[in-house]
Design a protein around this motif. Structure first.
Motif, PDB file in Angstrom:
ATOM      1  N   SER A 240      77.751  27.675  47.690  1.00  0.00           N
ATOM      2  CA  SER A 240      78.171  27.237  46.681  1.00  0.00           C
ATOM      3  C   SER A 240      78.167  27.408  45.483  1.00  0.00           C
ATOM      4  N   VAL A 263      89.115  33.421  43.492  1.00  0.00           N
ATOM      5  CA  VAL A 263      89.587  31.714  43.866  1.00  0.00           C
ATOM      6  C   VAL A 263      90.431  31.854  42.589  1.00  0.00           C
TER       7      VAL A 263
ATOM      8  N   ILE B 133      82.580  23.665  51.529  1.00  0.00           N
ATOM      9  CA  ILE B 133      83.647  24.541  50.563  1.00  0.00           C
ATOM     10  C   ILE B 133      83.280  24.795  49.150  1.00  0.00           C
ATOM     11  N   PRO B 134      83.607  25.594  48.354  1.00  0.00           N
ATOM     12  CA  PRO B 134      83.047  25.749  46.651  1.00  0.00           C
ATOM     13  C   PRO B 134      83.804  24.674  45.866  1.00  0.00           C
ATOM     14  N   SER B 135      83.446  24.021  45.235  1.00  0.00           N
ATOM     15  CA  SER B 135      84.383  22.548  44.566  1.00  0.00           C
ATOM     16  C   SER B 135      85.484  23.512  43.644  1.00  0.00           C
ATOM     17  N   CYS B 136      85.574  24.478  43.398  1.00  0.00           N
ATOM     18  CA  CYS B 136      86.601  25.737  42.507  1.00  0.00           C
ATOM     19  C   CYS B 136      87.323  25.741  42.835  1.00  0.00           C
ATOM     20  N   LEU B 137      87.429  25.818  44.650  1.00  0.00           N
ATOM     21  CA  LEU B 137      88.664  25.927  45.893  1.00  0.00           C
ATOM     22  C   LEU B 137      88.866  24.813  46.410  1.00  0.00           C
ATOM     23  N   TYR B 139      89.156  22.531  43.584  1.00  0.00           N
ATOM     24  CA  TYR B 139      89.886  22.375  43.045  1.00  0.00           C
ATOM     25  C   TYR B 139      91.557  22.821  42.772  1.00  0.00           C
ATOM     26  N   THR B 140      91.389  24.002  43.013  1.00  0.00           N
ATOM     27  CA  THR B 140      92.513  25.180  43.484  1.00  0.00           C
ATOM     28  C   THR B 140      93.435  24.598  44.017  1.00  0.00           C
ATOM     29  N   MET B 232      80.164  19.630  38.003  1.00  0.00           N
ATOM     30  CA  MET B 232      80.920  20.336  38.491  1.00  0.00           C
ATOM     31  C   MET B 232      83.112  19.517  38.719  1.00  0.00           C
ATOM     32  N   LEU B 236      85.541  20.457  36.608  1.00  0.00           N
ATOM     33  CA  LEU B 236      86.573  20.570  37.344  1.00  0.00           C
ATOM     34  C   LEU B 236      88.156  19.927  36.579  1.00  0.00           C
TER      35      LEU B 236
END
Lengths: 302, 288
Positions: A240, A263, B133-137, B139-140, B232, B236
């Motif tokens: 992550s 992404v 799940i990564p934070s960027c996804l 947020y997206t 993050m 974000l």
């Protein structure tokens, strides 16, 4: 999990621009493993072979070529726009740079998963070893170990990654292994202290075997059960972090595919739904895989 | 924890802090290469002082930090301590709100899981999936489906929910582990045999005694979330907190600011660990 990782290791052989095998003038070539020059195939220049180039194609014309089943990361110039939707050739469409989305995503997954795996393994073994050593050490050594542990804990991983951007990956791995081991060291130390009083350990000590042998042969197998429980969490955490940093264009491997960049494309081009779909497919897939790791399914064992 | 070990930790604390400062100064001065050339090339920054004073040596750097002078930021202009002081309240507010929601949810969920409540397992699995799940996804997905506009709430709300959701799964696992250990103890078994109501056993016996390691962990956990967990979320959701400040510092290689942020984080984390040990030693909860 290990079987899935081994399967993932075969990904570059499925999605590559280079052929798997070439039988040229009674000699076998393996372009997927080694890179060849044009002069190796009878060309005049000593440039590295580009197997999609027309000149290179003429050099290996008439030879037996075994290609990979799917297209690699090359840009498809035959398309009207760089980013196009799914088709028979590009199952999940193409990204704004003109590369096949599926190949890009799987290459990025391959890089991220293996980086996270390497980091997890390093922190696991370093942590376990230093934790056991901490438990076994006498007063002065114990104090020194405590100092080392406190200082190492203060260096965050994100900072290391960002600082080592323009340096080599080996240097990063060296710094990583020197600092990011504290989580496992705590666990290993707590589990080792009661074990050190067990008769079989005392007996081994009286037999005069070396400290390293004592730690790895007699102590490590017993503490593994407890420390292994953290492995999936650590792996997912590193995965992550790496992906999130890629999103901000901070990567350990510049000019290579990254999931964070994918992404980013999904966010920049919301109308290109196939990119978002691919991202969701990959990340939710990984999360569901994580759910099947036995240590996370503790509810069933209760 | 034994008393001598606690004393040892307290005596070690100043040494650890000194070593940490030295370690970070050396790391920052040696790692990124040539800060002068990078600054000239990237931002047209020209120091008003001579190079030796503008980019001090390791020893000068170390000496100035010991005098509590963190210097001035290259890019943001202000003094580092002032920037940190301004950004910390937002982060502390975020973390405090997150903790107020996080611990009750995790404890309630762990009890529901142990009682084999119908929906709890699905909910926990959902939390595990979201946390990996990564934070960027996340947020997206939030921005693409324009969830901001649906609810018209402040970014703080989203950041707090985001922080809670990503931490519930691991805390629930930890709570379950300790509750299960406590449930196996003889006095709890005896209470079950005496047909004491389950709710009483859980609240007065198990939660009171079994979750002691969780209460001890709170200062450490709080510090970790303040100094690394919120990074993050703040970046974000564009919250001007400590995480955002450290991110800007790291991205623009603003050395005094990086060092200031790191040292603040290290000092607080070291103090939190000692505080955790102190709580562990002093808090003795009577068994019912």
């Amino acid at each position: 999990m290990i079987k899935k990782l081994i399967l993932l290791l075969l990904l570059p052989f499925l999605f590559s621009d280079k052929p798997l095998l070439i039988y040229h003038q009674k000699k076998m070539y393996y372009p997927c493993i080694t890179s060849y020059l044009e002069s190796d195939f009878g060309g005049n220049t000593s440039l590295v072979m580009d197997y999609l180039d027309t000149e290179s194609k003429t050099l290996i014309k008439g030879s037996w070529v075994l290609k990979t089943p799917f297209q690699g990361l090359s840009i498809d110039l035959s398309l009207p726009h760089a980013s196009t939707g799914p088709s028979f050739i590009h199952w999940l469409g193409t990204i704004p740079t003109g590369q096949d989305t599926l190949s890009y995503a799987l290459h990025a997954l391959y890089i991220n998963v293996y980086t996270a795996c390497i980091l997890t393994v390093i922190s696991y073994y370093m942590g376990c070893f230093l934790g056991m050593l901490h438990a076994k050490s006498n007063r002065s050594a114990n104090l020194l170990m405590q100092l080392y542990l406190e200082v190492s804990r203060s260096i965050p991983l994100v900072m290391l990654i960002i600082l080592c951007l323009k340096k080599s990956i080996v240097f990063f791995l060296f710094l990583f292994s020197a600092t990011q081991w504290t989580k496992y060291a705590y666990l290993a130390r707590i589990q080792s202290i009661p074990l050190l009083k067990k008769p079989y350990i005392i007996d081994a000590q009286y037999q005069g075997i070396s400290t390293i042998k004592l730690l790895y042969k007699h102590l490590f197998p017993h503490i593994r059960r407890g420390t292994n429980a953290l492995l999936p969490h650590t792996f997912l955490n590193y995965f992550s972090i790496i992906t999130s940093l890629n999103y901000f264009d901070i990567t350990l491997f510049p000019n290579s595919p990254s999931l964070g960049k994918l992404v980013f494309y999904a966010q920049q081009y919301p109308s290109h739904t196939w990119i978002l779909f691919t991202c969701c497919l990959i990340f939710f897939g990984i999360s569901l895989c994580a759910l099947h790791i036995p240590k996370l399914k503790y509810c069933q064992s209760e | 924890m034994a008393k001598p070990r606690l004393y040892k930790r307290l005596i070690l604390l100043p040494v650890v802090l000194l070593l940490t400062v030295l370690c970070h100064v050396i790391l920052l001065d040696t790692l990124p290469g040539n800060p002068e050339s990078w600054l000239y090339a990237s931002s047209g920054y020209y120091p008003s002082m001579p190079i030796e004073q503008s980019f001090p040596s390791v020893f000068n750097h170390f000496w100035s930090i010991l005098q509590l002078d963190l210097g001035n930021s290259y890019f943001l202009g202000n003094s580092v301590s002032q920037l940190i002081y301004k950004s910390l309240p937002q982060t502390l507010f975020l973390t405090l709100c997150c903790f107020l929601g996080l611990y009750p949810i995790a404890i309630a969920l762990s009890i529901c899981l142990l009682c084999k409540h119908r929906m709890s397992r699905t909910l926990h699995y959902a939390f595990v999936v979201i946390s990996s799940i990564p934070s960027c996804l996340i947020y997206t997905l939030l921005s693409i489906f324009s969830i901001y506009y649906w609810f018209d709430l402040s970014p703080y709300f989203f950041a707090i929910v985001f922080l809670i959701i990503r931490r519930v799964a691991s805390l629930t696992s930890l709570c379950i582990k300790y509750i299960t250990l406590e449930r196996k103890k003889k006095y709890v078994q005896m209470a079950f045999a005496r047909q004491v109501p389950a709710r009483t056993i859980y609240i007065h016996y198990i939660l009171k005694n079994g979750l002691r390691p969780i209460w001890v962990r709170i200062p450490k956990h709080f510090c970790h979330v303040v100094f690394s967990g919120t990074l993050m979320a703040e970046v974000l959701f564009s919250i001007q907190g400590f995480g955002q400040l450290s991110f800007i510092a790291l991205k623009s290689q603003d050395y005094p600011l990086i060092l200031g942020c790191l040292l603040t984080a290290c000092f607080s984390i070291s103090l939190a660990y000692v505080l955790g040990d102190f709580i562990q030693y002093n808090v003795y909860i009577k068994k019912t």
